[in-house]
Design a protein around this motif. Structure first.
Motif, PDB file in Angstrom:
ATOM      1  N   CYS A 184      -7.444  15.219  53.636  1.00 35.40           N
ATOM      2  CA  CYS A 184      -8.368  15.603  54.707  1.00 35.40           C
ATOM      3  C   CYS A 184      -9.701  14.870  54.574  1.00 35.40           C
ATOM      4  O   CYS A 184     -10.233  14.332  55.559  1.00 35.40           O
ATOM      5  N   LEU A 223      -7.402  18.886  62.570  1.00 32.72           N
ATOM      6  CA  LEU A 223      -6.635  19.353  63.728  1.00 32.72           C
ATOM      7  C   LEU A 223      -7.413  19.129  65.020  1.00 32.72           C
ATOM      8  O   LEU A 223      -6.858  18.659  66.025  1.00 32.72           O
ATOM      9  N   ILE A 232      -9.275  21.207  57.245  1.00 33.76           N
ATOM     10  CA  ILE A 232      -8.047  21.256  58.046  1.00 33.76           C
ATOM     11  C   ILE A 232      -8.396  21.424  59.523  1.00 33.76           C
ATOM     12  O   ILE A 232      -7.836  20.740  60.396  1.00 33.76           O
ATOM     13  N   ASP A 233      -9.326  22.337  59.815  1.00 37.54           N
ATOM     14  CA  ASP A 233      -9.740  22.558  61.205  1.00 37.54           C
ATOM     15  C   ASP A 233     -10.298  21.279  61.825  1.00 37.54           C
ATOM     16  O   ASP A 233     -10.033  20.975  62.996  1.00 37.54           O
ATOM     17  N   ALA A 238      -1.319  24.881  56.728  1.00 42.32           N
ATOM     18  CA  ALA A 238      -1.584  26.291  56.411  1.00 42.32           C
ATOM     19  C   ALA A 238      -0.725  26.769  55.250  1.00 42.32           C
ATOM     20  O   ALA A 238      -1.181  27.545  54.398  1.00 42.32           O
ATOM     21  N   THR A 269      -1.452  16.949  63.357  1.00 40.51           N
ATOM     22  CA  THR A 269      -1.239  18.059  64.295  1.00 40.51           C
ATOM     23  C   THR A 269      -0.416  19.201  63.713  1.00 40.51           C
ATOM     24  O   THR A 269      -0.329  20.260  64.332  1.00 40.51           O
ATOM     25  N   ASN A 270       0.182  18.996  62.543  1.00 40.42           N
ATOM     26  CA  ASN A 270       1.082  20.011  61.988  1.00 40.42           C
ATOM     27  C   ASN A 270       0.273  21.096  61.279  1.00 40.42           C
ATOM     28  O   ASN A 270       0.088  21.075  60.058  1.00 40.42           O
ATOM     29  N   GLU A 271      -0.192  22.049  62.066  1.00 37.36           N
ATOM     30  CA  GLU A 271      -1.021  23.131  61.530  1.00 37.36           C
ATOM     31  C   GLU A 271      -0.246  23.998  60.544  1.00 37.36           C
ATOM     32  O   GLU A 271      -0.794  24.453  59.531  1.00 37.36           O
ATOM     33  N   ASP A 272       1.029  24.233  60.827  1.00 34.78           N
ATOM     34  CA  ASP A 272       1.835  25.103  59.961  1.00 34.78           C
ATOM     35  C   ASP A 272       1.987  24.521  58.556  1.00 34.78           C
ATOM     36  O   ASP A 272       1.917  25.248  57.559  1.00 34.78           O
TER      37      ASP A 272
END
Length: 232
Positions: free
Chosen positions: A47, A91, A87-88, A103, A97-100
């Motif tokens: 990140c 995104l 991460i935010d 997380a 784009t893979n938020e899951d």
């Protein structure tokens, strides 16, 4: 191993990033705790690198509000970015784009940051923790493939390439119905000196810590039979 596919990436702090990724993959089978911790560290470096490389504005942590006075708590004002805000930012800016996936790594990784029962349980080498560690490493690989995959045309994550520490798997052999081993396979493996072995792995649920050549934390035993000829 799988993360060797990304040796050609171009990003800030590449050496540290790949070191954490490869350590995470090596530790899946021998130290789930370290695999998860390395995955979290790698995500944070990823990140930071993406944010710096793309010169985007970092989202800042929001201060906590005092319930009595409805004012920001002083100690929580102007805090440095944390993994959640990194991460935010990624995104929001479309850096991935893979938020899951992010997380999952963050949630499980946070369990390694505190000396509590959750962290202690992760030190046990058992099927449940190996699966959790493997899911984190695969999630990390998924993010890498999204970020760097078009550039490098990397394949999907291959479970058969996950090593036992520094023992690289050459070939997986399905276990017989009566074999009491962890997982579905026995393995032909080789060490860094190109010595070949037939490898069976037994994981025992135990809180006992014991040092062994495959890693500390929990109890892991391997029936390692050296092969005199090269296995293809």
């Amino acid at each position: 191993m799988n993360f060797d596919n990304f040796d050609g990436i171009d990003i800030v702090d590449k050496i540290s990033l790949l070191r954490n990724c490869k350590s995470a993959e090596r530790n899946i089978m021998i130290s789930p705790y370290n695999a998860i911790a390395n995955s979290r560290a790698a995500l944070e470096i990823l990140c930071k690198g993406l944010i710096k490389k793309n010169n985007v504005e970092q989202i800042k942590p929001q201060p906590k509000i005092c319930k009595n006075c409805n004012m920001p708590i002083e100690d929580t004002v102007n805090l440095p970015p944390n993994l959640a805000t990194m991460i935010d930012t990624c995104l929001k800016e479309g850096l991935f784009t893979n938020e899951d996936a992010a997380a999952l790594i963050r949630k499980n990784g946070n369990d390694t940051l505190h000396a509590n029962k959750g962290a202690q349980k992760l030190h046990v080498v058992n099927a449940k923790n190996i699966e959790k560690a493997g899911s984190c490493v695969q999630a990390l690989y998924t993010l890498f493939k999204e970020v760097f995959g078009q550039e490098l045309l990397v394949p999907d994550f291959d479970l058969n390439k996950v090593p036992f520490g520094y023992y690289e798997i050459v070939r997986a052999v399905p276990k017989a119905p009566n074999e009491v081993i962890c997982g579905d396979n026995n393995y032909f493996v080789k060490d860094p000196q190109e010595n070949y072995y037939y490898f069976q792995v037994f994981h025992r649920n135990s809180m006992e810590e014991r040092d062994n050549e495959l890693g500390a934390r929990g109890v892991l035993t391997g029936n390692k039979i050296k092969e005199e000829k090269v296995i293809y």
